[in-house]
Design a protein around this motif. Structure first.
Motif, PDB file in Angstrom:
ATOM      1  N   SER A  59      36.448  25.434  30.172  1.00  0.00           N
ATOM      2  CA  SER A  59      37.488  24.609  30.794  1.00  0.00           C
ATOM      3  C   SER A  59      37.557  24.896  32.286  1.00  0.00           C
ATOM      4  O   SER A  59      37.131  25.971  32.728  1.00  0.00           O
ATOM      5  N   PRO A  60      38.121  23.964  33.079  1.00  0.00           N
ATOM      6  CA  PRO A  60      38.234  24.185  34.525  1.00  0.00           C
ATOM      7  C   PRO A  60      39.148  25.360  34.870  1.00  0.00           C
ATOM      8  O   PRO A  60      39.161  25.842  35.990  1.00  0.00           O
ATOM      9  N   LYS A  61      39.929  25.817  33.895  1.00  0.00           N
ATOM     10  CA  LYS A  61      40.875  26.922  34.160  1.00  0.00           C
ATOM     11  C   LYS A  61      40.237  28.287  33.950  1.00  0.00           C
ATOM     12  O   LYS A  61      40.900  29.312  34.147  1.00  0.00           O
ATOM     13  N   GLY A  75      35.969  21.860  25.385  1.00  0.00           N
ATOM     14  CA  GLY A  75      37.256  21.206  25.623  1.00  0.00           C
ATOM     15  C   GLY A  75      37.020  19.733  25.905  1.00  0.00           C
ATOM     16  O   GLY A  75      35.980  19.363  26.443  1.00  0.00           O
ATOM     17  N   TYR A  76      37.995  18.922  25.527  1.00  0.00           N
ATOM     18  CA  TYR A  76      37.953  17.485  25.817  1.00  0.00           C
ATOM     19  C   TYR A  76      39.359  17.057  26.227  1.00  0.00           C
ATOM     20  O   TYR A  76      40.311  17.807  26.032  1.00  0.00           O
ATOM     21  N   GLU A  80      42.700  16.802  27.648  1.00  0.00           N
ATOM     22  CA  GLU A  80      43.460  17.782  28.441  1.00  0.00           C
ATOM     23  C   GLU A  80      43.240  19.209  27.938  1.00  0.00           C
ATOM     24  O   GLU A  80      43.977  20.121  28.306  1.00  0.00           O
ATOM     25  N   GLY A  81      42.293  19.385  27.061  1.00  0.00           N
ATOM     26  CA  GLY A  81      41.999  20.750  26.620  1.00  0.00           C
ATOM     27  C   GLY A  81      42.610  21.104  25.280  1.00  0.00           C
ATOM     28  O   GLY A  81      43.124  20.260  24.552  1.00  0.00           O
ATOM     29  N   ILE A  97      35.750  30.119  30.406  1.00  0.00           N
ATOM     30  CA  ILE A  97      34.787  30.034  31.518  1.00  0.00           C
ATOM     31  C   ILE A  97      34.738  28.607  32.064  1.00  0.00           C
ATOM     32  O   ILE A  97      34.733  27.645  31.291  1.00  0.00           O
ATOM     33  N   GLY A 140      32.613  25.132  37.192  1.00  0.00           N
ATOM     34  CA  GLY A 140      32.824  24.685  38.577  1.00  0.00           C
ATOM     35  C   GLY A 140      34.175  24.021  38.746  1.00  0.00           C
ATOM     36  O   GLY A 140      34.800  23.607  37.771  1.00  0.00           O
ATOM     37  N   TYR A 149      35.694  21.280  39.226  1.00  0.00           N
ATOM     38  CA  TYR A 149      35.721  19.828  39.067  1.00  0.00           C
ATOM     39  C   TYR A 149      35.974  19.573  37.587  1.00  0.00           C
ATOM     40  O   TYR A 149      35.775  20.468  36.745  1.00  0.00           O
ATOM     41  N   SER A 197      33.466  15.790  29.562  1.00  0.00           N
ATOM     42  CA  SER A 197      33.361  16.466  28.264  1.00  0.00           C
ATOM     43  C   SER A 197      32.883  17.897  28.465  1.00  0.00           C
ATOM     44  O   SER A 197      32.006  18.159  29.292  1.00  0.00           O
ATOM     45  N   ALA A 224      29.337  21.420  30.112  1.00  0.00           N
ATOM     46  CA  ALA A 224      29.466  22.831  30.483  1.00  0.00           C
ATOM     47  C   ALA A 224      28.668  23.695  29.509  1.00  0.00           C
ATOM     48  O   ALA A 224      28.015  24.666  29.908  1.00  0.00           O
TER      49      ALA A 224
END
Ligand code: 4H4
Length: 224
Positions: free
Chosen positions: A86-88, A111-112, A114-115, A129, A132, A134, A138, A142
């Motif tokens: 995820s981006p977080k 994740g898809y 909003e997670g 993890i 990047g 952005y 989907s 990643a």
């Protein structure tokens, strides 16, 4: 042998990992890829795996039941290192790639929307993890990145065992410019030092180039 377990909504797209270097690596038992369809674990009559967020807001959240039942069915003894993409998450870099390449079994939870429902992260995930800063359409992309870059450090995947020694990020720097035949292409020549056969001069030139390119393009790498 490294085992990648992948939990996804789109299992069919992982056929792309049966091609080229990664396909040969699987055939050579450098790693095993097991792909699991999250929908197979949903108890919803329509196999739904997402729902609207409590508290309102846009998008959908991945529901906990299919995720928890899938993860515990795939990894009942909790032997796998469970990574949620995820981006977080922690920003992936070469150091993390090398660390992850030493783990025997990795479960990639994609994740898809909003997670994941936060409770699944608390209950079932070991590490979050990001590849990047952005947002992807989907988490599968990643997972592809993670499998691609980790596999390069697995024995037997790259032809030349030295391939990961002298490359970008391996010494904390970006790689020097590369050239191959012909010596002159459209009037542009290969730097003379590379034709000299003087390995010390070549090595010095390459290090100087790496430092210069890194200083200009990625000074942040020099402060690590
Ligand atoms: C997952 C979006 C989680 C937002 C997603 C969140 C990345 C990334 C990614 C599809 C899905 C997106 N996955 N590195 N970057 N609400 N995944 O963009 O947790 O921020 O790995 S959330």
């Amino acid at each position: 042998m490294m085992i990648f377990d992948v939990l996804t909504l789109f299992p069919e797209i992982y056929s792309v990992l049966s091609e080229s270097v990664l396909g040969r690596a699987q055939n050579d038992n450098a790693f095993k890829l097991n792909v699991y369809n999250l929908r197979d674990y949903s108890k919803d009559k329509h196999k739904k795996c997402d729902d609207t967020p409590y508290g309102g807001g846009v998008g959908m959240v991945m529901t906990p039941q299919p995720l928890h039942d899938a993860i515990t069915a795939i990894d009942p003894e909790r032997k796998a290192h469970r990574i949620y993409l995820s981006p977080k998450g922690t920003l992936l870099n070469q150091r993390h790639v090398i660390r992850l390449s030493k783990i025997q079994q990795v479960l990639l939870v994609n994740g898809y929307y909003e997670g994941l429902d936060e409770r699944i992260i608390a209950l079932d995930i070991d590490e979050e993890i990001s590849i990047g800063d952005y947002v992807l359409t989907s988490g599968d992309f990643a997972s592809f990145v993670l499998i691609s870059t980790i596999s390069r450090y697995l024995p037997g995947v790259l032809g030349n065992a030295d391939s990961t020694i002298d490359e970008s990020f391996s010494n904390g720097l970006l790689e020097y410019p590369q050239y191959t035949r012909p010596r002159n292409f459209l009037g542009l020549n290969v730097p003379e030092v590379l034709l000299s056969g003087n390995h010390k001069k070549i090595s010095d030139w390459r290090l100087a180039q790496s430092n210069q390119i890194t200083q200009i393009r990625r000074p942040d790498l020099l402060s690590d």
